[in-house]
Design an enzyme around this catalytic site. Structure first.
Site, mmCIF file in Angstrom:
data_model
loop_
_atom_site.group_PDB
_atom_site.id
_atom_site.type_symbol
_atom_site.label_atom_id
_atom_site.label_comp_id
_atom_site.label_asym_id
_atom_site.label_seq_id
_atom_site.Cartn_x
_atom_site.Cartn_y
_atom_site.Cartn_z
ATOM 1 N N ASP A 1 4.670 10.808 18.200
ATOM 2 C CA ASP A 1 4.942 10.850 16.712
ATOM 3 C C ASP A 1 4.574 12.335 16.401
ATOM 4 O OD1 ASP A 1 5.369 10.756 14.039
ATOM 5 O OD2 ASP A 1 3.772 8.815 13.798
ATOM 6 N N HIS B 1 0.826 14.651 9.569
ATOM 7 C CA HIS B 1 -0.267 14.388 10.156
ATOM 8 C C HIS B 1 -1.089 15.530 10.552
ATOM 9 C CE1 HIS B 1 0.889 10.333 10.068
ATOM 10 N NE2 HIS B 1 1.929 10.719 10.735
ATOM 11 N N ILE C 1 -2.863 13.277 6.765
ATOM 12 C CA ILE C 1 -3.377 12.000 7.042
ATOM 13 C C ILE C 1 -3.307 11.574 8.397
ATOM 14 C CG2 ILE C 1 -3.396 11.274 4.779
ATOM 15 C CD1 ILE C 1 -0.706 9.452 5.517
ATOM 16 N N GLY D 1 -0.750 6.070 11.317
ATOM 17 C CA GLY D 1 -1.193 4.727 11.109
ATOM 18 C C GLY D 1 -1.350 4.199 12.480
HETATM 19 C C1 HDC Z 1 11.671 3.798 12.245
HETATM 20 C C2 HDC Z 1 10.245 3.709 11.796
HETATM 21 C C3 HDC Z 1 9.685 4.779 11.478
HETATM 22 C C4 HDC Z 1 8.246 4.618 11.014
HETATM 23 C C5 HDC Z 1 7.674 6.187 10.954
HETATM 24 C C6 HDC Z 1 6.317 6.211 10.778
HETATM 25 C C7 HDC Z 1 5.769 7.695 10.795
HETATM 26 C C8 HDC Z 1 4.465 7.972 10.498
HETATM 27 O O1 HDC Z 1 4.127 9.171 11.208
HETATM 28 C C9 HDC Z 1 4.004 7.756 9.213
HETATM 29 C C10 HDC Z 1 2.524 7.279 9.128
HETATM 30 O O2 HDC Z 1 2.111 7.111 10.080
HETATM 31 S S1 HDC Z 1 1.959 7.240 7.510
HETATM 32 C C11 HDC Z 1 0.063 6.723 7.709
HETATM 33 C C12 HDC Z 1 -0.130 4.821 7.980
HETATM 34 N N1 HDC Z 1 0.402 4.636 6.573
HETATM 35 C C13 HDC Z 1 -0.286 4.675 5.634
HETATM 36 O O3 HDC Z 1 -1.193 5.388 5.503
HETATM 37 C C14 HDC Z 1 -0.122 4.041 4.421
HETATM 38 C C15 HDC Z 1 -1.154 3.233 3.724
HETATM 39 N N2 HDC Z 1 -0.621 2.311 2.527
HETATM 40 C C16 HDC Z 1 -0.628 2.590 1.429
HETATM 41 O O4 HDC Z 1 -0.760 3.927 1.108
HETATM 42 C C17 HDC Z 1 -0.232 1.690 0.477
HETATM 43 O O5 HDC Z 1 -0.168 0.367 0.981
HETATM 44 C C18 HDC Z 1 1.369 1.898 0.017
HETATM 45 C C19 HDC Z 1 1.393 3.071 -0.810
HETATM 46 C C20 HDC Z 1 2.362 1.708 1.179
HETATM 47 C C21 HDC Z 1 1.732 0.937 -0.828
HETATM 48 O O6 HDC Z 1 1.103 0.878 -1.961
HETATM 49 P P1 HDC Z 1 1.403 0.424 -3.481
HETATM 50 O O7 HDC Z 1 2.312 1.520 -3.715
HETATM 51 O O8 HDC Z 1 0.241 0.096 -4.393
HETATM 52 O O9 HDC Z 1 2.198 -0.968 -3.270
HETATM 53 P P2 HDC Z 1 1.980 -2.368 -3.972
HETATM 54 O O10 HDC Z 1 2.031 -2.191 -5.395
HETATM 55 O O11 HDC Z 1 0.465 -2.827 -3.454
HETATM 56 O O12 HDC Z 1 2.965 -3.235 -3.309
HETATM 57 C C22 HDC Z 1 4.375 -2.956 -3.548
HETATM 58 C C23 HDC Z 1 5.124 -3.748 -2.914
HETATM 59 O O13 HDC Z 1 5.154 -3.216 -1.425
HETATM 60 C C24 HDC Z 1 4.651 -4.180 -0.537
HETATM 61 N N3 HDC Z 1 3.720 -3.384 0.223
HETATM 62 C C25 HDC Z 1 2.559 -2.751 -0.040
HETATM 63 N N4 HDC Z 1 1.945 -2.040 0.942
HETATM 64 C C26 HDC Z 1 2.819 -2.377 2.124
HETATM 65 C C27 HDC Z 1 2.812 -2.106 3.340
HETATM 66 N N5 HDC Z 1 1.820 -1.267 3.998
HETATM 67 N N6 HDC Z 1 3.953 -2.283 4.182
HETATM 68 C C28 HDC Z 1 4.926 -3.014 3.742
HETATM 69 N N7 HDC Z 1 4.870 -3.377 2.360
HETATM 70 C C29 HDC Z 1 3.804 -3.269 1.564
HETATM 71 C C30 HDC Z 1 3.747 -5.064 -1.364
HETATM 72 O O14 HDC Z 1 3.864 -6.297 -0.598
HETATM 73 C C31 HDC Z 1 4.472 -5.216 -2.504
HETATM 74 O O15 HDC Z 1 5.878 -6.213 -2.389
HETATM 75 P P3 HDC Z 1 6.221 -7.143 -3.303
HETATM 76 O O16 HDC Z 1 6.376 -6.518 -4.848
HETATM 77 O O17 HDC Z 1 7.427 -7.903 -2.997
HETATM 78 O O18 HDC Z 1 4.872 -7.911 -3.336
#
Ligand code: HDC
Length: 677
Positions: A463, A468, A483, A486
């Site tokens: 990845d 990152h 960051i 994940g």
């Molecule tokens: C093909 C595949 C390719 C993949 C490539 C990956 C590449 C990697 O290199 C990328 C990474 O590793 S990134 C690092 C790891 N991830 C993170 O750090 C994300 C951490 N999470 C956040 O910041 C927030 O949860 C955040 C920002 C995600 C959401 O927070 P908010 O905006 O506050 O959302 P919220 O209001 O709480 O919810 C809105 C709706 O979204 C759903 N939701 C929240 N978090 C989710 C999550 N982590 N995964 C999936 N869905 C999520 C909520 O359920 C909500 O949905 P609904 O409105 O239907 O209730």
């Protein structure tokens, strides 16, 4: 008229007319169904047979529900079966004398259909089919065959035509065309003619331009046909005459060669970045990846395994350790190899700077081979959720080993900021749900700081997202500093849990990424035993927020049905099965349809393991294990073989659907494919 009378008047009258005109004729009152009685006297009297006109006819008109079996059979016997039998006997004589003309009397009733004549119409159209094939088979011996559909007055039609037209509809107006077709100067064969009243025209089959309703990406549906049905039926746009079965087959072949990779998905806005139907119809290529123990060690190091840790982590990083093993979350590595190779998913044009890993579910179906293996991975899209402001979608990756056995599946849930609002659903269907931790103190807790340089090490396992490592990219994506991946945090947690429960291997893992982790942060993995599962959360000690929520793991593998050592023999068995299937389908009759020598090469480890040859040139249609020259060679690679073994790729479809690598004449291989199917 109904085939029940016994009058010979009509035949006698004709004979008398011919004799009066100076000709020679003989009446024969035999039923046309008794072919020897019809043709025997002819051969006896004249010693040859130049022309056969299958003209005898009866009617048993009834509306469809009132047609009895007898009505059906009598019509078939006189019109179709007698024509077949008489033609067959005549054909033998004509072929030997290298001259013959056969006319089948068909009818517009068969060509267009006519109320009350289902039996008669079926027989008359049957005669068109008989004519077409006799024309093909007789041509090279100068035995020509045509069909005539007369509009003429006879005892069968005298009540149909108005009396004042009777004179113009006599047989005198039909006979000339029929006689011309029988003349030795006429080379016409396989024609269907309407004639009557001194007028004649030739008929042909015409096809609309047609429409392609399939794509290579998925099997077509009834809805795909419905969407194109008007186009399929449109005769206004360049209709084409189709003269032969060869032309008809080539039209399909050409359509296959023009088949697009991805569908024009109904319901999607073709200009939109997010086209849910198109994305879901996508069927990825297979991505092959071979790992060794070094990849295993690199991954384990990337998620913090170290010889310095208390709980003896040497087994994760030293290939000579008795229990050397990848952590179960190693399953993510083949999936990321596939992501890198497959590139953008059709229908999902997302801004990479907005992507966050949202959730991950991993399922191991069998333990990894720690020393290395070849894996073949395929991907498909699951849910595409419109969260208003944001977009969330899932992708499923399956990785199989060389025997085609499923090793691991990955379900990515990707969170794309600010790309929601595309009018999609928020109804998730396939995403595995996280499970909330119980409201009690955890059974176990493990705490560990992530070294500052950890992301630089972790990214080497597939990845390379600049988020990152690259401060500029991280800022562009809205973070002060890069960051942590994940899946790096996830791997830390998996290692903590496996160390806590070392007796049974972990076989499934789920977790949701709730907040970003920074290199240098301290992770606190909290575990709760819950029946067969262990639920977990990962907390960020510095910020006191959850980094992973709703996590759970499952343990243990189901007994493999296959005994060890069976992989070699299963490969050999499958090769033999493919060979046998092909031998079964190729026979002598194939030779007329496709001519060529086709070679199949089954590869193993990139080298030729077995080849066989389908020879449709030598007049027999043989399949053999020889290795000679071929007009085209179809190469079955390791991964294609694995997919066939796994039942994901239909062998026939794969050989000829353009999925296999083909050296030589592609069209020829498609023809063979059609034939075998
Ligand atoms: C093909 C595949 C390719 C993949 C490539 C990956 C590449 C990697 O290199 C990328 C990474 O590793 S990134 C690092 C790891 N991830 C993170 O750090 C994300 C951490 N999470 C956040 O910041 C927030 O949860 C955040 C920002 C995600 C959401 O927070 P908010 O905006 O506050 O959302 P919220 O209001 O709480 O919810 C809105 C709706 O979204 C759903 N939701 C929240 N978090 C989710 C999550 N982590 N995964 C999936 N869905 C999520 C909520 O359920 C909500 O949905 P609904 O409105 O239907 O209730």
């Amino acid at each position: 008229m109904h085939g029940e009378g016994a009058s010979s008047v009509a035949a006698d009258e004709v004979v008398a007319q011919i004799k009066a005109a100076g000709g020679n004729a003989m009446a024969n009152y035999a039923n046309v169904c008794n072919t020897d009685d019809v043709l025997g006297p002819v051969m006896e009297e004249y010693g040859k047979l130049d022309i056969l006109i299958n003209n005898a006819g009866i009617l048993r008109d009834r509306s469809f529900l009132r047609i009895s079996d007898d009505d059906w059979q009598a019509i078939m016997d006189v019109h179709l079966t007698a024509s077949f039998k008489l033609s067959q006997k005549a054909f033998e004589v004509m072929k030997a004398q290298k001259y013959g003309r056969i006319i089948n009397t068909s009818s517009s009733s068969g060509i267009y259909g006519n109320f009350g004549q289902a039996n008669y119409a079926a027989a008359k159209m049957g005669l068109v089919g008989l004519t077409n094939t006799l024309a093909i088979e007789g041509r090279k011996n100068n035995v020509l065959c045509n069909a005539v559909a007369p509009q003429a007055l006879s005892r069968m039609t005298e009540n149909i035509f108005p009396a004042d037209l009777h004179e113009m509809l006599g047989p005198q107006f039909v006979a000339p065309l029929t006689l011309y077709l029988c003349h030795e100067d006429c080379n016409e064969t396989g024609g269907v003619f309407e004639t009557g009243g001194g007028y004649s025209s030739k008929l042909r089959f015409q096809s609309t331009k047609g429409a392609l309703f399939a794509t290579k990406a998925s099997y077509p549906t009834v809805e795909d046909v419905a969407a194109k049905f008007d186009e399929i039926c449109n005769f206004d746009d360049e209709p084409e005459a189709v003269e032969s079965i060869h032309e008809a087959t080539m039209r399909i072949m050409n359509a296959i060669s023009e088949m697009p990779d991805a569908p024009e998905a109904a319901g999607d806005d073709p200009d939109a970045d997010i086209q849910p139907n198109k994305a879901k119809a996508w069927k990825s290529d297979i991505v092959n990846w071979e790992y060794t123990h070094k990849d295993v060690i690199l991954y384990n190091l990337g998620v913090g395994a170290s010889p310095m840790k208390d709980n003896c982590e040497l087994r994760f990083i030293y290939e000579n350790h008795d229990e050397f093993q990848p952590l179960p979350s190693f399953a993510i590595v083949p999936a990321f190899k596939a992501i890198a190779e497959l590139g953008e998913t059709p229908g999902l044009k997302v801004n990479l700077a907005n992507i966050l890993h949202g959730e991950q579910y991993i399922k191991l179906h069998k333990p990894f081979d720690a020393d290395g293996a070849k894996l073949s991975t395929t991907a498909k899209v699951g849910d595409i959720l419109d969260k208003g402001k944001h977009l969330v979608y899932s992708t499923d990756y399956e990785s199989r080993d060389e025997d085609g056995e499923l090793v691991c599946t990955n379900q990515f849930v990707t969170f794309v900021r600010n790309q929601g609002g595309f009018g999609g659903t928020n109804q998730q269907e396939t995403i595995v749900e996280p499970i909330d931790a119980p409201d009690r103190e955890p059974d176990h807790t493990f705490e560990e700081s992530v070294p500052l340089g950890q992301a630089a090490l972790y990214r080497l396992s597939g990845d390379p997202n600049p988020l990152h490592l690259d401060p500029d990219f991280a800022q562009m994506a809205g973070f002060k500093v890069p960051i942590l991946h994940g899946m790096c945090t996830y791997g830390y947690a998996v290692r903590h849990i496996q160390n806590q429960y070392p007796e049974t291997p972990i076989s499934a893992i789920k977790g949701r990424f709730s907040s970003p982790v920074l290199p240098g942060d301290t992770l606190v993995t909290k575990m709760w035993k819950d029946g067969e599962k262990v639920l977990f959360e990962v907390w960020n000690k510095e910020s006191n927020v959850k980094a992973i929520s709703g996590g759970f793991v499952e343990f243990g593998f189901e007994e493999s049905e296959k005994s060890s050592g069976s992989s070699e023999s299963s490969r050999a068995l499958l090769t033999d099965k493919l060979f046998a299937e092909m031998s079964d389908k190729v026979d002598a009759s194939s030779v007329n349809k496709v001519k060529g020598i086709f070679k199949f090469e089954i590869m193993e480890d990139g080298k030729l393991a077995k080849s066989w040859v389908v020879d449709l040139k030598n007049g027999e249609g043989s399949v053999s294990e020889s290795d000679g020259k071929a007009d085209c060679t179809i190469i079955v690679s390791d991964s294609d073989f694995a997919a066939i073994a796994a039942g994901e790729l239909d062998a026939q479809k794969a050989f000829f659907g353009g999925q296999m690598k083909i050296k030589g004449n592609v069209m020829l291989s498609q023809k063979l494919g059609t034939l075998l199917k």
